[in-house]
Design a protein around this motif. Structure first.
Motif, PDB file in Angstrom:
ATOM      1  N   PHE A   1      34.615  52.474  53.475  1.00  0.00           N
ATOM      2  CA  PHE A   1      34.153  53.869  53.523  1.00  0.00           C
ATOM      3  C   PHE A   1      32.997  53.996  54.519  1.00  0.00           C
ATOM      4  CE2 PHE A   1      36.626  53.603  49.681  1.00  0.00           C
ATOM      5  CZ  PHE A   1      37.306  54.805  49.654  1.00  0.00           C
ATOM      6  N   LYS A   2      31.877  54.585  54.137  1.00  0.00           N
ATOM      7  CA  LYS A   2      30.868  54.911  55.152  1.00  0.00           C
ATOM      8  C   LYS A   2      30.287  53.691  55.841  1.00  0.00           C
ATOM      9  CE  LYS A   2      26.963  55.367  51.919  1.00  0.00           C
ATOM     10  NZ  LYS A   2      26.013  56.319  51.328  1.00  0.00           N
TER      11      LYS A   2
ATOM     12  N   GLU B   1      34.923  57.295  60.431  1.00  0.00           N
ATOM     13  CA  GLU B   1      36.186  57.453  59.710  1.00  0.00           C
ATOM     14  C   GLU B   1      35.997  57.240  58.220  1.00  0.00           C
ATOM     15  OE1 GLU B   1      39.252  58.493  60.623  1.00  0.00           O
ATOM     16  OE2 GLU B   1      38.185  59.079  62.437  1.00  0.00           O
ATOM     17  N   GLY B   2      35.158  56.229  57.895  1.00  0.00           N
ATOM     18  CA  GLY B   2      34.866  55.970  56.488  1.00  0.00           C
ATOM     19  C   GLY B   2      34.083  57.097  55.849  1.00  0.00           C
ATOM     20  N   VAL B   3      33.154  57.694  56.601  1.00  0.00           N
ATOM     21  CA  VAL B   3      32.376  58.834  56.103  1.00  0.00           C
ATOM     22  C   VAL B   3      33.305  60.000  55.782  1.00  0.00           C
ATOM     23  CG1 VAL B   3      30.661  60.577  56.729  1.00  0.00           C
ATOM     24  CG2 VAL B   3      30.259  58.171  57.302  1.00  0.00           C
TER      25      VAL B   3
ATOM     26  N   GLU C   1      35.105  59.342  52.545  1.00  0.00           N
ATOM     27  CA  GLU C   1      34.184  59.532  51.415  1.00  0.00           C
ATOM     28  C   GLU C   1      34.038  60.999  51.077  1.00  0.00           C
ATOM     29  OE1 GLU C   1      30.338  57.940  51.299  1.00  0.00           O
ATOM     30  OE2 GLU C   1      30.990  55.875  50.998  1.00  0.00           O
ATOM     31  N   GLN C   2      33.837  61.817  52.100  1.00  0.00           N
ATOM     32  CA  GLN C   2      33.631  63.243  51.864  1.00  0.00           C
ATOM     33  C   GLN C   2      34.858  63.874  51.208  1.00  0.00           C
ATOM     34  OE1 GLN C   2      32.618  64.550  55.818  1.00  0.00           O
ATOM     35  NE2 GLN C   2      30.421  64.143  55.533  1.00  0.00           N
ATOM     36  N   GLU C   3      36.040  63.431  51.641  1.00  0.00           N
ATOM     37  CA  GLU C   3      37.273  63.953  51.041  1.00  0.00           C
ATOM     38  C   GLU C   3      37.351  63.579  49.561  1.00  0.00           C
ATOM     39  OE1 GLU C   3      42.120  63.853  51.844  1.00  0.00           O
ATOM     40  OE2 GLU C   3      40.771  62.623  53.065  1.00  0.00           O
ATOM     41  N   VAL C   4      37.053  62.317  49.260  1.00  0.00           N
ATOM     42  CA  VAL C   4      37.075  61.853  47.870  1.00  0.00           C
ATOM     43  C   VAL C   4      36.045  62.604  47.033  1.00  0.00           C
ATOM     44  CG1 VAL C   4      36.544  59.864  46.396  1.00  0.00           C
ATOM     45  CG2 VAL C   4      37.977  59.565  48.427  1.00  0.00           C
TER      46      VAL C   4
ATOM     47  N   GLY D   1      27.326  50.036  44.247  1.00  0.00           N
ATOM     48  CA  GLY D   1      28.039  50.225  45.496  1.00  0.00           C
ATOM     49  C   GLY D   1      27.351  51.228  46.398  1.00  0.00           C
ATOM     50  N   SER D   2      28.150  52.089  47.035  1.00  0.00           N
ATOM     51  CA  SER D   2      27.606  53.043  48.012  1.00  0.00           C
ATOM     52  C   SER D   2      27.074  54.328  47.391  1.00  0.00           C
ATOM     53  CB  SER D   2      28.679  53.387  49.056  1.00  0.00           C
ATOM     54  OG  SER D   2      29.078  52.230  49.757  1.00  0.00           O
ATOM     55  N   MET D   3      27.210  54.488  46.093  1.00  0.00           N
ATOM     56  CA  MET D   3      26.666  55.646  45.360  1.00  0.00           C
ATOM     57  C   MET D   3      27.153  56.975  45.935  1.00  0.00           C
ATOM     58  SD  MET D   3      22.810  54.474  44.237  1.00  0.00           S
ATOM     59  CE  MET D   3      22.114  54.616  45.874  1.00  0.00           C
ATOM     60  N   LEU D   4      28.473  57.081  46.092  1.00  0.00           N
ATOM     61  CA  LEU D   4      29.053  58.335  46.572  1.00  0.00           C
ATOM     62  C   LEU D   4      28.748  59.482  45.622  1.00  0.00           C
ATOM     63  CD1 LEU D   4      30.955  60.052  48.329  1.00  0.00           C
ATOM     64  CD2 LEU D   4      32.870  59.084  47.028  1.00  0.00           C
TER      65      LEU D   4
END
Length: 913
Positions: free
Chosen positions: A123-124, A129-131, A134-137, A208-211
């Motif tokens: 992801f980010k 592309e990963g960002v 993430e935003q979509e999720v 993790g990345s704390m989305l």
């Protein structure tokens, strides 16, 4: 009793009443069923390990492997997708490639899954592309009310319940310590260590990345978890600073919150950023934030667990004074060095203590602290010495050191010291050695006296305990009330005018007007566009004077020769004026010259300080205080703090600096009025939080002495005219909400003011509680609560010190007359963690009941709820409290008797538009 209704099943209030017992994060931490999307048979795969961990550690729920290519996985029936499962699941653990995650999330949203752990990476941390992924999720989850841990994480483990939704190799032992980490690899290393050392955990969480779920969410959840007694955190980036600070302050009042933050150096911060895909922010600012919220920051992983152990077994020290009891001089000296270098100090033994020790110790004992009771000390000598030293009121804690000399009895000595484990102050020990002292260490640890292999380590831990006490005391201390600024509008107009002209920099003259509008004393400053005007203003002020460059473009006047001091006559003023202009011409900046400012030459035997504000990438505006003058960057004696301040926080900010000791008076100098300096810092912080278009602000120097304090120079940088208010960096801590201050009248015509509560209101709240009858108290608290309980300092400190990100209390006070400021009522709105709901409560003084105050306060609280974007506001009310039910009905609340809750309370519920 007023008639109540039962809501139909499709009513939003019905949903609230029947789901409120389950926290949204229960779907992750306490699921009733789990789907493993990406479950696999392949040896060594993450999908296989997670599935095996879930089925081999029963947690009381059902596990569903999701794999479209296999009929079963590890002997369990597999399902091709979430859609065909025989029942809805609480938790989905996603292990598939990152590009597949959005579609799986849509499936979760459609099926009502409320918790997701995304193990997958990609992801980010991989770039744009990963960002985008993430935003979509995140948008899918937000719309469906799904909470997510991850992505790029190890998973979640709850040893007391048996849940192991991780790909770690083992299950942790059950315990009462929660460990939260941004590094999954560190979690697995700690897990391996804990199994060897028999250390247990209440929760093991890889963030993790704390989305979605961040520090604040997990801290809030574990703060209410009865199985968790302390929370340990390994942090690389803070994420949502406001949410972290809000949750940390709330939980730190109840449980130790201990943090190790990686990325203190620039190189480590860069490594952390590449790891998490998040900027680390300023480490100094983070330390200031931890102090502000009662969080203890430690420097090593070992210290994390040392502190969790010692705080669970021993009370916190009241101060920094430690008594060291030893049977050898060298270890006592080492402990003393570590103590003093870490900010602690040796306790000064009282005359009574010295006399008692002289009564039974050998003549050759040290006759001071460290208390060296000599190498032949037997268990009885140790015990008597510890008892006497522990009774000394000059001591805040005790460290007992034992070295295994030939005549020493480590095991028997430890056994003899067991009764002193609960002295009312911390007792820690260092049993130095190996196998000879191991049995004694076990005895002490079992008795509740933490042991350390080395005395300097023990002293280091005492300093941490003292620092933790200091941080928490700041949360409870009642500040002094300061005056509200009366010229806010003047300051706003000044900034608005400069920005309208396209300027980013205020002139010195404008900067001082801005400070004066907030009650900060400034030196008189006059503008002069010509030589003759400069001479005229100088003669009007009286010699000697100072000339400074007046420019709308140049910020550091000294760097361009724009400051001329101690000008004694008109000729000196003319020469200075022309000299400043010539210097700018030589530098090619003649068009930056707009004249000079003329100021009296202040002769004051005092200290030069700096007070400033700048922006941090993660925390927004940050305040600075320290030694000022032209060498401010060289000495770097400074402290940082987050606005807004009160007098307590201002004093604690000053205490972090070396100049603070001088301000208290040294070498015959009179002390500075620190109380007035505290109030000046409070007003400065008000300026920063209210005038949000200020980007940077420095007062340097602020000259202070016993006689006066005055800002001699100031620099203000603004955000550009293109920056809109909604684009400004947000404050990490919400300031006092002035918008909710207003007046109204009671039915008898008397004017009252309704405003948010302040920490300074504690003394008035004590008087308010004295006006309440037993019946009023009973109806509010559903039982009797004595006055001394209601007005206890720790209780009122928490009530008066609102975190405006999670609660708001409105007080009603008399607006006029001799009793102006007397509190007549209080109403409080408190967010329910993890939901979009809040709960209200209210208390009105008996003397003014039935005067319309309840309706007025509740009306305003409902508006606060709307401003917060809440869905519902609720309250629990005694069936016999007809007045409260009537007020609630008047404001559009339904009064409900929820099924299954018994007849003890009714519930008022208002669904907001």
């Amino acid at each position: 009793m007023a008639q109540t209704t039962r809501p139909p099943p499709n009513d939003p209030s019905y949903d609230l009443l029947h789901q409120r017992g389950r926290h949204p994060l229960d779907a992750i931490f306490n699921p009733r069923s789990v789907a493993v999307v990406g479950a696999s048979e392949r040896q060594g795969s993450v999908g296989r390990t997670i599935l095996w961990n879930l089925i081999s550690n029963p947690f009381g729920g059902t596990v569903y492997p999701i794999n479209p290519k296999r009929p079963n996985v590890l002997g369990i029936k597999a399902w091709p997708s979430l859609k065909v499962l025989p029942e809805p699941v609480d938790l989905a653990v996603i292990i598939t490639p990152s590009t597949t995650v959005p579609d799986i999330m849509r499936e979760c949203a459609e099926l009502g899954v409320k918790g997701v752990i995304i193990i997958s990476a990609g992801f980010k941390e991989i770039g744009p592309e990963g960002v985008k992924l993430e935003q979509e999720v995140f948008h899918i989850a937000r719309e469906a009310g799904i909470r997510i841990i991850g992505p790029n994480c190890l998973g979640v483990m709850r040893p007391p319940t048996g849940l192991n939704a991780t790909f770690a190799g083992d299950m942790a032992r059950p315990g009462n310590v929660a460990f939260i980490s941004q590094s999954g690899a560190l979690l697995t290393a700690i897990l391996d260590w804990s199994l060897r050392e028999a250390v247990g955990f209440s929760a093991f969480v890889s963030m993790g990345s704390m989305l979605d779920v961040g520090w604040g969410d997990v801290i809030d959840y574990l703060g209410d978890d009865p199985r968790t007694r302390s929370i340990l955190i390994y942090m690389e980036s803070i994420g949502d600073a406001r949410a972290f600070l809000s949750a940390a302050r709330e939980v730190a009042l109840r449980k130790p919150l201990i943090v190790i933050k990686a990325g203190r150096t620039a190189q480590a911060a860069a490594a952390a950023a590449s790891h998490t895909g998040t900027l680390a922010g300023s480490d100094e600012v983070l330390s200031a934030a931890f102090r502000r919220t009662g969080v203890l920051r430690v420097d090593s992983i070992a210290d994390l667990f040392y502190m969790a152990e010692v705080l669970a077994r021993q009370p916190r020290p009241d101060g920094r004074r430690l008594t060291i009891l030893t049977n050898a001089g060298g270890p006592g000296v080492l402990a003393t060095d570590a103590l003093v270098m870490g900010g602690g100090e040796l306790a000064k033994l009282s005359d009574q203590t010295l006399a008692e020790l002289n009564g039974f110790l050998p003549p050759a004992w040290s006759h001071g602290n460290p208390v060296d009771i000599l190498g032949d000390a037997d268990p009885e000598r140790y015990a008597k010495a510890l008892g006497v030293a522990g009774a000394d009121e000059n001591s805040d804690g005790l460290l007992v050191i034992l070295t295994p000399q030939d005549m020493t009895e480590p095991t028997q000595t430890a056994d003899r010291l067991k009764p002193y484990a609960k002295l009312g102050k911390p007792v820690i020990a260092s049993w130095m050695g190996g196998s000879d002292v191991a049995a004694g260490e076990r005895i002490l640890n079992d008795a509740g006296i933490p042991t350390f292999g080395y005395p300097d380590t023990a002293a280091h831990i005492f300093n941490y305990m003292r620092r933790y006490t200091y941080n928490l005391q700041g949360l409870y201390e009642t500040p002094v009330l300061t005056e509200e600024p009366e010229r806010r509008e003047e300051a706003e107009a000044l900034i608005r005018e400069a920005r309208s002209a396209g300027r980013l920099l205020l002139t010195e003259h404008e900067s001082k007007r801005l400070l004066a509008a907030y009650g900060i004393p400034v030196v008189e400053t006059r503008l002069a566009a010509s030589v003759d005007e400069a001479v005229h203003e100088a003669e009007s002020l009286g010699y000697p004077v100072v000339l400074k460059l007046h420019s709308r473009r140049i910020t550091h006047k000294t760097d361009v020769g724009g400051v001329r001091l101690n000008l004694a006559n008109a000729d000196a003023v003319r020469e200075a004026f022309e000299g400043i202009r010539r210097k700018l011409e030589e530098l090619g900046q003649a068009d930056a010259f707009s004249g000079v400012t003329v100021q009296p030459m202040v002769r004051l035997d005092g200290y030069e300080l700096i007070v400033g504000s700048s922006l941090d990438a993660q925390f927004g505006p940050v305040l600075l205080f320290g030694a000022g003058g032209t060498l401010v960057e060289v000495f770097k004696d400074r402290a940082l703090a987050l606005p807004p301040l009160n007098t307590t926080l201002a004093r604690r900010m000053m205490e972090q600096t070396r100049i603070h000791e001088a301000l208290r008076g040294v070498r015959g100098r009179k002390p500075v009025d620190l109380g007035q300096l505290e109030k000046l810092l409070v007003r400065f912080s008000q300026l920063v939080v209210e005038q949000r278009f200020i980007q940077e602000l420095d007062i340097n120097p602020l000259l202070v002495s016993a006689e006066r304090m005055v800002a001699l120079d100031a620099r203000v940088v603004l955000h550009g005219p293109e920056v809109k208010e909604e684009e400004l960096p947000r404050l990490a801590i919400l300031p006092y909400p002035v918008k909710y201050v207003g007046r109204c009248k009671m039915r008898n015509g008397e004017a009252v003011q309704v405003r948010p509560i302040r920490p300074e209101d504690e003394p008035r709240m004590v008087e308010f509680h004295k006006t309440l009858s037993e019946q009023t108290v009973f109806l509010r608290y559903a039982g009797m609560m004595k006055l001394d309980q209601r007005v206890a300092h720790e209780r009122l400190a928490r009530i008066c010190f609102n975190d405006y990100a999670r609660e708001l209390a409105l007080v009603v006070e008399r607006a006029d007359g001799e009793r102006r400021g007397e509190i007549l009522g209080v109403g409080r709105l408190t967010k329910l963690p993890g939901t979009e709901d809040a709960e209200y409560a209210m208390l009105i003084s008996d003397a003014v009941q039935r005067q319309g105050l309840g309706s007025e306060v509740l009306k305003r609280l409902v508006q606060v709820g709307r401003d917060w974007g809440l869905k519902r506001i609720v309250a629990d009310i005694l069936p016999g409290n007809g007045a409260m039910q009537a007020v609630s009905r008047k404001l559009g609340f339904e009064i409900l008797q929820p099924g299954g809750m018994g007849e003890g309370m009714v519930k008022a519920v208002k669904v907001l538009d």
